[in-house]
Design an enzyme around this catalytic site. Structure first.
Site, PDB file in Angstrom:
ATOM      1  N   SER A  58      -3.507  -3.125  -6.468  1.00 47.48           N
ATOM      2  CA  SER A  58      -2.171  -3.552  -6.063  1.00 47.48           C
ATOM      3  C   SER A  58      -1.100  -2.687  -6.732  1.00 47.48           C
ATOM      4  CB  SER A  58      -1.994  -5.037  -6.373  1.00 47.48           C
ATOM      5  OG  SER A  58      -0.874  -5.565  -5.714  1.00 47.48           O
TER       6      SER A  58
ATOM      7  N   GLU B  38      -4.526  -7.662   5.173  1.00 40.81           N
ATOM      8  CA  GLU B  38      -3.523  -7.746   4.119  1.00 40.81           C
ATOM      9  C   GLU B  38      -2.202  -7.085   4.510  1.00 40.81           C
ATOM     10  OE1 GLU B  38      -3.735  -5.260   0.570  1.00 40.81           O
ATOM     11  OE2 GLU B  38      -5.759  -4.671   1.199  1.00 40.81           O
TER      12      GLU B  38
ATOM     13  N   HIS C 297      -5.960  -8.991   0.486  1.00 37.67           N
ATOM     14  CA  HIS C 297      -5.460  -8.169  -0.610  1.00 37.67           C
ATOM     15  C   HIS C 297      -6.377  -8.253  -1.836  1.00 37.67           C
ATOM     16  CE1 HIS C 297      -2.446  -5.951  -2.812  1.00 37.67           C
ATOM     17  NE2 HIS C 297      -2.300  -6.908  -3.707  1.00 37.67           N
TER      18      HIS C 297
END
Length: 304
Positions: A146, A239, A269
């Protein structure tokens, strides 16, 4: 297509999504730290954690107890630059150490809004330069998920600006590389993504980067990637950040930098952190990728 167990887990995760958003940054920080503590607890008989102090942030080595191989990985955690302390970082850092059989330096970099850009980048640079003082850059990998995945590329861009050698390779899981959140997937996957909200991401982006969100050191997808080392990317088709990985891979390939992108159908995600069958496949590829790039090199010294 996602495995049945992954589909069921995705539905369970979706149920918690509104609660975490309602709690804001503090709820996100608590949730991530609890996840990291649980992962570290599961690995306590497989991985040793050793504190490594830095002046501005906390860090720790995650060292596999068995089948330890050479080289080291600098792991930069996710959390939209506003969540994720060292407690969280130790969790997946330990998973990464166990999966790759390598020592992993987990950096609990400073968080926004208390510490906006360039704090996280400065801390990542300090951690990398520490590793560089112990070993050749050819023996180092960057890894992150991320925001941490995007930070890996921002760090590499900064290293190139400063004239420092780049690492042997980069592993990024669902990297957040566009803090303007302008990719088509931010709209297309609005109802599919079980974990993320676009408005929450934009709020975190402003906390970290202010109004300069197209700066490549904040949103590396806007950078230039000539002479970058090989990259291994993972993302889920469901995602919001899917297009961050697709666009990054395209920019890398156009610059002539090797890139391998895995898009997992129906996954969400950072699905690699959730122990589902697709995650195990991704971890196995990471192990191979690390072996291909690091080979049999010397250990990084007494800290690891």
């Amino acid at each position: 297509m996602a495995k049945l167990i992954s589909i069921l887990l995705r539905a369970q995760i979706r149920m918690a999504k509104p609660l975490i958003k309602k709690g804001g940054i503090e709820a996100s920080r608590k949730s991530q730290d609890n996840l990291g503590k649980w992962e570290a607890k599961v690995l306590e008989d497989k991985v040793d954690f050793r504190a490594r102090p830095f002046s501005r942030f906390r860090a720790a080595w995650a060292v596999p107890r068995e089948a330890r191989q050479s080289g080291a990985i600098l792991y930069l955690h996710g959390g939209a630059y506003t969540a994720g302390t060292l407690e969280y970082a130790r969790g997946f850092g330990g998973v990464l150490a166990h999966a790759t059989h390598r020592s992993v330096l987990c950096a609990g970099y400073r968080l926004a809004p208390e510490h906006p850009f360039p704090a996280a980048l400065e801390d990542a640079l300090d951690a990398y330069l520490y590793l560089l003082s112990k070993m050749d850059a050819r023996h180092i990998l960057l890894a992150g998920e991320s925001a941490g995945g995007g930070l890996c590329y921002a760090l590499a861009l900064r290293l190139r600006e400063l004239g420092h050698p780049l690492p042997a390779g980069i592993i990024a899981l669902s990297p957040w590389t566009d803090l303007t959140c302008s990719g088509a997937s931010y709209e297309e996957n609005l109802r599919r993504d079980p974990t993320l909200y676009r408005d929450s991401l934009l709020e975190s982006a402003r906390c970290y980067g202010g109004m300069d969100l197209e700066n490549p050191l904040i949103s590396p997808v806007f950078g230039s990637f000539a002479d970058f080392p090989p990259s291994l990317l993972f993302a889920g088709t469901y995602e919001l950040l899917r297009d961050d990985s697709i666009r990054l891979a395209d920019r890398l390939e156009r610059a002539g930098s090797p890139c391998e992108l895995h898009l997992a159908e129906g996954m969400w995600h950072v699905y690699v952190l959730f122990g589902v069958p697709e995650a195990k496949e991704a971890l196995a590829r990471m192990e191979t990728f690390a072996a291909e790039l690091l080979g049999n090199t010397p250990f990084p010294g007494e800290d690891a």
